[in-house]
Design a protein around this motif. Structure first.
Motif, PDB file in Angstrom:
ATOM      1  N   GLU A 114       0.825  -1.224   0.000  1.00 35.70           N
ATOM      2  CA  GLU A 114       0.000   0.000   0.000  1.00 35.70           C
ATOM      3  C   GLU A 114       0.853   1.266   0.000  1.00 35.70           C
ATOM      4  O   GLU A 114       0.395   2.326  -0.409  1.00 35.70           O
ATOM      5  CB  GLU A 114      -0.968   0.017   1.189  1.00 35.70           C
ATOM      6  CG  GLU A 114      -0.315   0.103   2.546  1.00 35.70           C
ATOM      7  CD  GLU A 114       0.158  -1.235   3.118  1.00 35.70           C
ATOM      8  OE1 GLU A 114       0.785  -1.206   4.194  1.00 35.70           O
ATOM      9  OE2 GLU A 114      -0.059  -2.289   2.506  1.00 35.70           O
ATOM     10  N   SER A 125       1.217   2.787  -3.671  1.00 34.32           N
ATOM     11  CA  SER A 125       0.025   3.096  -4.444  1.00 34.32           C
ATOM     12  C   SER A 125      -0.009   4.584  -4.794  1.00 34.32           C
ATOM     13  O   SER A 125       0.279   5.437  -3.975  1.00 34.32           O
ATOM     14  CB  SER A 125      -1.235   2.734  -3.659  1.00 34.32           C
ATOM     15  OG  SER A 125      -2.377   3.173  -4.346  1.00 34.32           O
ATOM     16  N   ASP A 166      -2.766   5.946  -5.620  1.00 31.67           N
ATOM     17  CA  ASP A 166      -4.129   6.329  -5.281  1.00 31.67           C
ATOM     18  C   ASP A 166      -4.311   6.280  -3.768  1.00 31.67           C
ATOM     19  O   ASP A 166      -4.177   5.221  -3.156  1.00 31.67           O
ATOM     20  CB  ASP A 166      -5.106   5.368  -5.966  1.00 31.67           C
ATOM     21  CG  ASP A 166      -6.558   5.719  -5.743  1.00 31.67           C
ATOM     22  OD1 ASP A 166      -6.843   6.675  -4.997  1.00 31.67           O
ATOM     23  OD2 ASP A 166      -7.413   5.037  -6.329  1.00 31.67           O
ATOM     24  N   TRP A 223      -6.750   3.618  -2.466  1.00 25.13           N
ATOM     25  CA  TRP A 223      -6.498   2.279  -3.013  1.00 25.13           C
ATOM     26  C   TRP A 223      -7.372   1.247  -2.327  1.00 25.13           C
ATOM     27  O   TRP A 223      -7.470   1.204  -1.106  1.00 25.13           O
ATOM     28  CB  TRP A 223      -5.020   1.930  -2.834  1.00 25.13           C
ATOM     29  CG  TRP A 223      -4.636   0.599  -3.377  1.00 25.13           C
ATOM     30  CD1 TRP A 223      -4.756   0.167  -4.651  1.00 25.13           C
ATOM     31  CD2 TRP A 223      -4.053  -0.485  -2.657  1.00 25.13           C
ATOM     32  NE1 TRP A 223      -4.279  -1.107  -4.781  1.00 25.13           N
ATOM     33  CE2 TRP A 223      -3.840  -1.533  -3.571  1.00 25.13           C
ATOM     34  CE3 TRP A 223      -3.690  -0.674  -1.332  1.00 25.13           C
ATOM     35  CZ2 TRP A 223      -3.284  -2.752  -3.195  1.00 25.13           C
ATOM     36  CZ3 TRP A 223      -3.126  -1.889  -0.975  1.00 25.13           C
ATOM     37  CH2 TRP A 223      -2.926  -2.905  -1.894  1.00 25.13           C
ATOM     38  N   VAL A 274      -4.908  -5.245  -7.540  1.00 22.17           N
ATOM     39  CA  VAL A 274      -3.555  -5.241  -8.099  1.00 22.17           C
ATOM     40  C   VAL A 274      -3.568  -5.909  -9.464  1.00 22.17           C
ATOM     41  O   VAL A 274      -4.501  -6.623  -9.816  1.00 22.17           O
ATOM     42  CB  VAL A 274      -2.561  -5.999  -7.188  1.00 22.17           C
ATOM     43  CG1 VAL A 274      -2.421  -5.329  -5.838  1.00 22.17           C
ATOM     44  CG2 VAL A 274      -2.960  -7.454  -7.018  1.00 22.17           C
TER      45      VAL A 274
END
Length: 164
Positions: A48, A51, A53, A56, A60
């Motif tokens: 994480e 990421s 985003d 998230w 994946v």
């Protein structure tokens, strides 16, 4: 963890054992059934943290040495897919929107087959300033291109750009 990808090793060593007398692995028949289980993206420690985003949701893109990738993002670089730690080849990753075009810029060290997941067929792929041929599997979303040689000595990486 790599800079932009993670690796999770899943192995079935059933029937293999270390022989301390012969000092080598030996193999024997087993009568047990196949092993089953599941893995998740969050099984990769610290995934994480890379990421792009902040929201998230755990999805994946997955690349296995045995199967195709799973759809998850619009674009996810996999790296040099003939290697176990494919993503370790990605040194830099940048996403841009320029004149309503999505452009993914990467610095890739090494040579061989480079792969990425894309939800749509790329318009162009370039290495340095030259356009290169690529393949796109519309079923799996796998984009592949070939980096035939190591980067020049004055550069440590290939500049790879994929326009979507």
């Amino acid at each position: 963890m790599n800079k932009y990808t993670g690796v999770l090793g899943v192995y079935n060593c059933q029937g293999a054992a270390w022989n301390s007398i012969e000092k080598k692995s030996t193999f024997h028949q087993t009568n047990s059934e196949a092993l089953t289980g599941y893995i998740r993206g969050r099984d990769v420690h610290l995934i994480e943290d890379i990421s792009f985003d902040s929201n998230w949701n755990g999805k994946v893109a997955l690349y296995s040495c045995m199967t195709d990738i799973d759809t998850g993002f619009s674009f996810a670089p996999l790296g040099l897919i003939d290697m176990f730690n494919a993503g370790g080849a990605i040194e830099c990753l940048k996403y841009d929107i320029i004149d309503l075009k999505a452009l993914v810029s990467m610095e890739v060290k090494g040579c061989g087959h480079f792969g990425a997941y894309s939800s749509s067929k790329p318009k162009t792929c370039t290495v340095g300033s030259s356009g290169v041929e690529f393949e796109f599997n519309s079923t799996s979303g796998l984009v592949t291109l070939y980096l035939p040689e190591m980067p020049p000595e004055d550069k440590k990486t290939h500049n790879v750009e994929i326009e979507l």
